[in-house]
Scaffold this motif. Sequence first.
Motif, PDB file in Angstrom:
ATOM      1  N   LEU A  24       0.825  -1.209   0.000  1.00 36.88           N
ATOM      2  CA  LEU A  24       0.000   0.000   0.000  1.00 36.88           C
ATOM      3  C   LEU A  24       0.860   1.261   0.000  1.00 36.88           C
ATOM      4  O   LEU A  24       0.540   2.239  -0.693  1.00 36.88           O
ATOM      5  N   SER A  25       1.953   1.243   0.749  1.00 35.77           N
ATOM      6  CA  SER A  25       2.819   2.427   0.825  1.00 35.77           C
ATOM      7  C   SER A  25       3.426   2.751  -0.534  1.00 35.77           C
ATOM      8  O   SER A  25       3.515   3.923  -0.924  1.00 35.77           O
ATOM      9  N   ILE A  26       3.850   1.722  -1.262  1.00 34.92           N
ATOM     10  CA  ILE A  26       4.418   1.952  -2.595  1.00 34.92           C
ATOM     11  C   ILE A  26       3.369   2.558  -3.521  1.00 34.92           C
ATOM     12  O   ILE A  26       3.623   3.545  -4.233  1.00 34.92           O
ATOM     13  N   ILE A  27       2.176   1.990  -3.495  1.00 32.02           N
ATOM     14  CA  ILE A  27       1.113   2.454  -4.391  1.00 32.02           C
ATOM     15  C   ILE A  27       0.687   3.877  -4.039  1.00 32.02           C
ATOM     16  O   ILE A  27       0.513   4.731  -4.920  1.00 32.02           O
ATOM     17  N   VAL A  28       0.528   4.149  -2.747  1.00 32.78           N
ATOM     18  CA  VAL A  28       0.122   5.490  -2.311  1.00 32.78           C
ATOM     19  C   VAL A  28       1.216   6.506  -2.633  1.00 32.78           C
ATOM     20  O   VAL A  28       0.932   7.627  -3.095  1.00 32.78           O
ATOM     21  N   ALA A  29       2.468   6.129  -2.400  1.00 33.08           N
ATOM     22  CA  ALA A  29       3.571   7.054  -2.673  1.00 33.08           C
ATOM     23  C   ALA A  29       3.601   7.450  -4.147  1.00 33.08           C
ATOM     24  O   ALA A  29       3.775   8.634  -4.485  1.00 33.08           O
ATOM     25  N   ILE A  30       3.422   6.478  -5.032  1.00 33.13           N
ATOM     26  CA  ILE A  30       3.419   6.776  -6.468  1.00 33.13           C
ATOM     27  C   ILE A  30       2.215   7.641  -6.832  1.00 33.13           C
ATOM     28  O   ILE A  30       2.321   8.601  -7.611  1.00 33.13           O
ATOM     29  N   HIS A  31       1.057   7.302  -6.278  1.00 33.95           N
ATOM     30  CA  HIS A  31      -0.163   8.066  -6.558  1.00 33.95           C
ATOM     31  C   HIS A  31      -0.002   9.525  -6.132  1.00 33.95           C
ATOM     32  O   HIS A  31      -0.265  10.452  -6.920  1.00 33.95           O
ATOM     33  N   GLU A  32       0.433   9.724  -4.904  1.00 30.54           N
ATOM     34  CA  GLU A  32       0.559  11.094  -4.404  1.00 30.54           C
ATOM     35  C   GLU A  32       1.705  11.842  -5.088  1.00 30.54           C
ATOM     36  O   GLU A  32       1.624  13.057  -5.290  1.00 30.54           O
ATOM     37  N   TYR A  33       2.754  11.108  -5.454  1.00 30.80           N
ATOM     38  CA  TYR A  33       3.847  11.778  -6.170  1.00 30.80           C
ATOM     39  C   TYR A  33       3.368  12.268  -7.531  1.00 30.80           C
ATOM     40  O   TYR A  33       3.825  13.313  -8.017  1.00 30.80           O
ATOM     41  N   GLY A  34       2.452  11.530  -8.146  1.00 30.98           N
ATOM     42  CA  GLY A  34       1.876  12.002  -9.400  1.00 30.98           C
ATOM     43  C   GLY A  34       1.198  13.345  -9.219  1.00 30.98           C
ATOM     44  O   GLY A  34       1.393  14.279 -10.013  1.00 30.98           O
ATOM     45  N   HIS A  35       0.372  13.456  -8.161  1.00 33.04           N
ATOM     46  CA  HIS A  35      -0.257  14.746  -7.866  1.00 33.04           C
ATOM     47  C   HIS A  35       0.807  15.826  -7.651  1.00 33.04           C
ATOM     48  O   HIS A  35       0.716  16.931  -8.206  1.00 33.04           O
ATOM     49  N   TYR A  36       1.801  15.488  -6.837  1.00 34.30           N
ATOM     50  CA  TYR A  36       2.805  16.484  -6.449  1.00 34.30           C
ATOM     51  C   TYR A  36       3.605  16.986  -7.650  1.00 34.30           C
ATOM     52  O   TYR A  36       3.726  18.199  -7.864  1.00 34.30           O
ATOM     53  N   ILE A  37       4.152  16.056  -8.436  1.00 35.02           N
ATOM     54  CA  ILE A  37       5.094  16.475  -9.476  1.00 35.02           C
ATOM     55  C   ILE A  37       4.383  17.202 -10.611  1.00 35.02           C
ATOM     56  O   ILE A  37       4.898  18.189 -11.154  1.00 35.02           O
ATOM     57  N   VAL A  38       3.183  16.757 -10.979  1.00 38.39           N
ATOM     58  CA  VAL A  38       2.448  17.458 -12.036  1.00 38.39           C
ATOM     59  C   VAL A  38       1.972  18.813 -11.525  1.00 38.39           C
ATOM     60  O   VAL A  38       1.978  19.804 -12.267  1.00 38.39           O
ATOM     61  N   GLY A  39       1.593  18.867 -10.246  1.00 35.77           N
ATOM     62  CA  GLY A  39       1.251  20.164  -9.668  1.00 35.77           C
ATOM     63  C   GLY A  39       2.440  21.113  -9.698  1.00 35.77           C
ATOM     64  O   GLY A  39       2.307  22.292 -10.048  1.00 35.77           O
ATOM     65  N   ARG A  40       3.608  20.601  -9.360  1.00 33.93           N
ATOM     66  CA  ARG A  40       4.807  21.435  -9.383  1.00 33.93           C
ATOM     67  C   ARG A  40       5.127  21.903 -10.797  1.00 33.93           C
ATOM     68  O   ARG A  40       5.450  23.068 -11.029  1.00 33.93           O
ATOM     69  N   TRP A  41       5.033  20.967 -11.762  1.00 32.71           N
ATOM     70  CA  TRP A  41       5.270  21.348 -13.159  1.00 32.71           C
ATOM     71  C   TRP A  41       4.257  22.388 -13.639  1.00 32.71           C
ATOM     72  O   TRP A  41       4.555  23.189 -14.523  1.00 32.71           O
ATOM     73  N   SER A  42       3.058  22.346 -13.041  1.00 32.65           N
ATOM     74  CA  SER A  42       1.993  23.272 -13.455  1.00 32.65           C
ATOM     75  C   SER A  42       2.021  24.577 -12.680  1.00 32.65           C
ATOM     76  O   SER A  42       1.139  25.419 -12.859  1.00 32.65           O
ATOM     77  N   GLY A  43       3.003  24.728 -11.794  1.00 33.16           N
ATOM     78  CA  GLY A  43       3.135  25.971 -11.049  1.00 33.16           C
ATOM     79  C   GLY A  43       2.333  26.030  -9.771  1.00 33.16           C
ATOM     80  O   GLY A  43       2.101  27.116  -9.233  1.00 33.16           O
ATOM     81  N   ILE A  44       1.898  24.874  -9.255  1.00 34.97           N
ATOM     82  CA  ILE A  44       1.130  24.834  -8.011  1.00 34.97           C
ATOM     83  C   ILE A  44       2.050  24.357  -6.893  1.00 34.97           C
ATOM     84  O   ILE A  44       2.652  23.281  -6.992  1.00 34.97           O
ATOM     85  N   HIS A  45       2.146  25.137  -5.845  1.00 36.03           N
ATOM     86  CA  HIS A  45       3.051  24.799  -4.743  1.00 36.03           C
ATOM     87  C   HIS A  45       2.398  23.796  -3.793  1.00 36.03           C
ATOM     88  O   HIS A  45       1.218  23.916  -3.444  1.00 36.03           O
ATOM     89  N   ALA A  46       3.173  22.804  -3.366  1.00 36.46           N
ATOM     90  CA  ALA A  46       2.700  21.829  -2.381  1.00 36.46           C
ATOM     91  C   ALA A  46       3.252  22.194  -1.013  1.00 36.46           C
ATOM     92  O   ALA A  46       4.467  22.332  -0.841  1.00 36.46           O
ATOM     93  N   ASP A  47       2.361  22.358  -0.046  1.00 36.02           N
ATOM     94  CA  ASP A  47       2.791  22.641   1.323  1.00 36.02           C
ATOM     95  C   ASP A  47       3.266  21.374   2.029  1.00 36.02           C
ATOM     96  O   ASP A  47       4.279  21.386   2.727  1.00 36.02           O
ATOM     97  N   VAL A  48       2.504  20.267   1.849  1.00 32.32           N
ATOM     98  CA  VAL A  48       2.792  19.028   2.580  1.00 32.32           C
ATOM     99  C   VAL A  48       2.641  17.836   1.643  1.00 32.32           C
ATOM    100  O   VAL A  48       1.676  17.755   0.876  1.00 32.32           O
ATOM    101  N   PHE A  49       3.598  16.923   1.716  1.00 37.86           N
ATOM    102  CA  PHE A  49       3.495  15.610   1.076  1.00 37.86           C
ATOM    103  C   PHE A  49       3.579  14.592   2.202  1.00 37.86           C
ATOM    104  O   PHE A  49       4.612  14.473   2.862  1.00 37.86           O
ATOM    105  N   SER A  50       2.485  13.867   2.427  1.00 38.02           N
ATOM    106  CA  SER A  50       2.433  12.967   3.582  1.00 38.02           C
ATOM    107  C   SER A  50       2.154  11.535   3.164  1.00 38.02           C
ATOM    108  O   SER A  50       1.229  11.272   2.391  1.00 38.02           O
ATOM    109  N   LEU A  51       2.955  10.617   3.687  1.00 36.24           N
ATOM    110  CA  LEU A  51       2.657   9.192   3.611  1.00 36.24           C
ATOM    111  C   LEU A  51       2.066   8.797   4.954  1.00 36.24           C
ATOM    112  O   LEU A  51       2.754   8.829   5.975  1.00 36.24           O
ATOM    113  N   GLY A  52       0.793   8.450   4.951  1.00 33.62           N
ATOM    114  CA  GLY A  52       0.118   8.107   6.188  1.00 33.62           C
ATOM    115  C   GLY A  52      -0.643   9.292   6.757  1.00 33.62           C
ATOM    116  O   GLY A  52      -0.535  10.430   6.284  1.00 33.62           O
TER     117      GLY A  52
END
Length: 450
Positions: A24-52
């Motif tokens: 589950l941790s691997i799958i969630v990490a990849i899922h949330e990283y998708g949100h994070y990195i595309v958001g960053r590429w799109s100019g949206i700042h991430a305050d928190v990236f949390s596993l768990g």
Amino acid sequence: MDIATLIPTFGSAAYTIAAFIVALSIIVAIHEYGHYIVGRWSGIHADVFSLGFGPVLFKRTDKRGTQWQIAALPFGGYVKFAGDANAASVGKAAAADTEDGKPARNTMHGAPLWARAATVAAGPVFNFILSFLIFAAVLLFRGVASDPLTIDEVRPLPNAVEGLQPGDRLLSIAGIETPPLEEMNGYIASLPVEPVLDYEILRGGAERVVQGAYPEPPLVGGITPQSAALDAGIERGDVITAINGREIFAFSQLREAVGASDGQPLDLTIWRPTEDGQGEELTLTMAPKRMDLPLPEGGFETRWLIGISGGLYFSPRTVTPGPFEAVSYGVEQTVYIVRSSLSGLYNMAVGAISSCNLRGPIGIAQTSGAMASQGATSFVWFIAVLSTAVGLLNLFPIPVLDGGHLVFHAYEAVRGKPPGDWALNVLMAIGLALLGTLMLFAIFNDLFCP
């Protein structure tokens, strides 16, 4: 009760939980990283990236100002973007994240619609990419059978006729020319069902005929999680030599006996390989379970099964496939799982198959442990399957899920403005209620379905 008898149970439970958390941790990490990195590429700042969720166990802040953290409850994760009132990206931007009374460009609510939609969609897309890459990598690791078909290993069988040897090129069986490995299932069905067959081979440059066992013996090549075989203690490599006292030598005989059992308990005589090569014999009793199997052409077939897959009497020599073949295989497997999942949900909804096919966290955890116990390749394969399921689930148009957010963005694209806060709050409450109900139903299945 002797406490020593409980140690294996606790050990098995801990192993299952650990496997579930890792997957589950691997799958969630990849899922949330998708949100994070595309958001960053799109100019949206991430305050928190949390596993768990829950209390933070570890955290660090990078040079971009994003706090990366691991929380105590490892059953999910989230990315909180600038301007979000909460981890679900619902609510108005905070005052500090506004410019002239409007959300700032680097916030989730102030970014252009395309950037927000891409950021939301990236989570499920990254899940599909993970699945595709794993399937392709597994094929590259396992390889594909060489053509012409060449013996790599002869598997141990009780009372086996030792005719085949590694390196033999297989020309025909029982006088019927051998096809490529992918056509082997239909080919084996055309062979006479006899315990010993003639194999025409090429060895050392010379053709010869040797004898060998039936090519698809009742050999346990894999075990299905939550199956009668797993519960009874069958292991990979076991050979089933008799059912209710009747000797068998072909996997088709096992399939027929199980299918005709109508769920009645079967006494299976098992030959299990040992280090000295002699093997040991034991008897296991199990009652087949009704299971719904997806068909290649669509739909499902309900059959009595004990939950094992077979294997050939020999394993073929393999070669590394080309990149295009691996890519095609990865895409094919991912699409197949998506189609089977959607078909399964539809057939459950219309009552064509049992709703017990829907499993919750307990069932998924049990499957995680079972697949991990069968080896790294099986466990990684399971992660790919589960990642596809998570990606698909998140695309459902339910508020709270990514699919629900995409519906909101589609509404905004059509109407020119997002739904109001009151409507969003109501829809989110409905979405949470739906997910909660679905989760309770799935847990009920975990606890009470056979």
